[in-house]
Write an enzyme that holds these catalytic residues in place. Structure first.
Site, PDB file in Angstrom:
ATOM      1  N   HIS A   1      49.265  41.884  38.397  1.00 37.69           N
ATOM      2  CA  HIS A   1      48.336  42.802  39.043  1.00 37.69           C
ATOM      3  C   HIS A   1      47.178  42.033  39.683  1.00 37.69           C
ATOM      4  CE1 HIS A   1      46.411  46.726  39.310  1.00 37.69           C
ATOM      5  NE2 HIS A   1      45.298  46.218  38.804  1.00 37.69           N
TER       6      HIS A   1
ATOM      7  N   SER B   1      44.238  48.434  43.513  1.00 37.04           N
ATOM      8  CA  SER B   1      44.203  49.154  42.250  1.00 37.04           C
ATOM      9  C   SER B   1      43.323  50.403  42.351  1.00 37.04           C
ATOM     10  CB  SER B   1      43.739  48.190  41.161  1.00 37.04           C
ATOM     11  OG  SER B   1      44.273  48.572  39.954  1.00 37.04           O
TER      12      SER B   1
HETATM   13  C1  GCU Z   1      43.197  49.918  34.957  1.00 38.18           C
HETATM   14  C2  GCU Z   1      43.590  51.335  35.277  1.00 38.18           C
HETATM   15  C3  GCU Z   1      44.347  51.426  36.614  1.00 38.18           C
HETATM   16  C4  GCU Z   1      43.591  50.728  37.690  1.00 38.18           C
HETATM   17  C5  GCU Z   1      43.241  49.316  37.277  1.00 38.18           C
HETATM   18  C6  GCU Z   1      42.361  48.547  38.264  1.00 38.18           C
HETATM   19  O1  GCU Z   1      44.326  49.172  34.651  1.00 38.18           O
HETATM   20  O2  GCU Z   1      44.348  51.822  34.208  1.00 38.18           O
HETATM   21  O3  GCU Z   1      44.557  52.777  36.978  1.00 38.18           O
HETATM   22  O4  GCU Z   1      44.337  50.777  38.884  1.00 38.18           O
HETATM   23  O5  GCU Z   1      42.527  49.346  36.053  1.00 38.18           O
HETATM   24  O6  GCU Z   1      41.606  49.164  39.010  1.00 38.18           O
HETATM   25  O7  GCU Z   1      42.432  47.326  38.242  1.00 38.18           O
END
Ligand code: GCU
Length: 407
Positions: free
Chosen positions: A383, A238
């Site tokens: 995610h 992420s």
């Molecule tokens: C949030 C953010 C993302 C990121 C994520 C993370 O959702 O909007 O851009 O990748 O956090 O780091 O888990």
């Protein structure tokens, strides 16, 4: 007698279940929602209008130009402030993980005349198998319990035991050591040490600072006798995945970059605009400290960006890039992630590598494409960075580094 009939029946049933599972239609990622048409900038078209046709032209003309555009408009520029570094092994245990690995904890201290900052690198090198070992360096953007050097707490976010069992050195640092993940006006972390005031609109943001931290870890890893310094992969999830890609773009010593679920500002194409995904304006508003100030000029104006994220992957060529998506992670735009991996191919081709192949179809959910220089997979679920993701990346690394003698 009855038992004799019962057992073959059971076996036949089990066999038919296996065949049914094999023949079950593969689950594919759903088609795109409606979205405005977009035109991507061409990776091999230099700003002067010329078309790049050789690796040499790419390296001398187009790659430097693109790297500058990403520094100037997206991630920002590392300040030129001089500083000193010391690296000290503060703990070593040759019988870690029940004897499977040697643990080293290293403190890297950065100092200027004003002040200093310490980051901790944790490293497990396998005691079995060929040495020096290729390594995976995790940019840890979750709590320290995920990279516990004592191994009393374990997490699939950093499955160090499994990596070591496959013959890989497993390294990790905590991103907050370099820059705490909050918008404090760039006073804490490495910004407090190196930034000049007033900050320029292209001064580095927090993602670039974490990427810089990954390179400092690599400074150490290239000196460790048990680590193959020419086979270090930087991996992140992420926001950590966005960081891993930028780290490898900025630092050609990384042999591989792995971006898991990195999405907007990572591997997902910025120009794909639809409801439910993160956009440039959303990310800049939610995380005003991640990118440079100039990036905010592209809020709701993605089509005017001089770059898009397939070019970030291309900057890493011919070194390897692996990206991964989760089916349920629409926020990161899985198809946009897949497309940018396919679109980095022309640069790999300049080096005789086929990337993900000519017009590949998006793999079915649960499947991976291990290409030449590029990898993409999509799995079920949400995610997260899971053991299954790691296994897919290790498989790709085994192939890329032709690891025949692994333990
Ligand atoms: C949030 C953010 C993302 C990121 C994520 C993370 O959702 O909007 O851009 O990748 O956090 O780091 O888990």
């Amino acid at each position: 007698m009855r038992l004799f009939i019962f057992i073959p029946c059971l076996m036949a049933l089990a066999a038919s279940l296996v065949t049914a599972a094999e023949n079950a239609p593969k689950k594919v990622f759903p088609p795109d929602p409606p979205m405005p048409e977009y035109t991507l900038p061409e990776v091999l078209k230099a700003r002067a209008g010329t078309t790049i046709t050789t690796a040499k032209e790419w390296e001398t003309a187009r790659r430097p130009e693109l790297l500058e555009l990403f520094r100037q408009h997206v991630y920002g520029r590392v300040p030129a402030t001089p500083y000193q570094t010391t690296m000290r092994v503060v703990n070593e245990n040759p019988r870690a993980m029940g004897g499977a690995a040697t643990l080293r904890e290293i403190d890297l201290t950065f100092s200027t005349a004003k002040t200093s900052l310490v980051m901790r690198l944790t490293l497990f090198v396998p005691n079995q198998g060929p040495k020096p070992a290729p390594a995976f360096l995790l940019v840890c953007n979750r709590g320290l319990t995920n990279i516990d050097p004592t191994r009393q707490q374990r997490s699939d976010f950093w499955p160090a035991e499994e990596g070591v069992a496959r013959g890989y050195a497993m390294a990790a640092f905590y991103n907050g050591d370099i820059d705490p993940d909050r918008h404090d006006g760039f006073t804490n972390g490495i910004h407090g040490l190196l930034d000049v005031s007033p900050r320029a609109p292209d001064a580095w943001g927090t993602l670039a600072a974490w990427a810089w931290g990954a390179s400092r870890c690599l400074d150490y890893l290239t000196t460790d006798k048990d680590v193959a310094g020419d086979k270090v992969a930087v991996i992140g999830h992420s926001r950590g995945g966005k960081t891993a890609l930028w780290a490898a773009a900025e630092d050609p010593r990384f042999a591989m970059a792995i971006a898991n679920d990195s999405g907007c500002g990572g591997d997902a194409l910025s120009r794909r605009i639809f409801k439910g995904r993160e956009s440039v304006s959303i990310i800049n508003k939610s995380f005003p400290h991640w990118f440079c100030e100039n990036f905010k000029a592209f809020n709701e104006r993605e089509q005017d960006l001089p770059v898009d994220q397939h070019m970030l992957l291309a900057l890493i060529a011919p070194r390897a890039v692996a990206t991964g998506s989760a089916e349920g992670d629409i926020w990161a735009d899985p198809r946009g992630q897949f497309l940018s991996a396919t679109l980095a191919r022309p640069v790999y081709q300049l080096y005789g590598k086929g990337g993900l192949g000519k017009e590949p179809a998006m793999p079915a959910i649960g499947e991976a494409l291990h290409g030449e220089g590029l990898h993409y997979h999509i799995r079920e679920g949400k995610h997260n960075l899971t053991l299954g993701d790691w296994q897919s990346y290790w498989d790709f690394a085994d192939q890329t580094w032709q690891r025949k003698n692994k333990p």
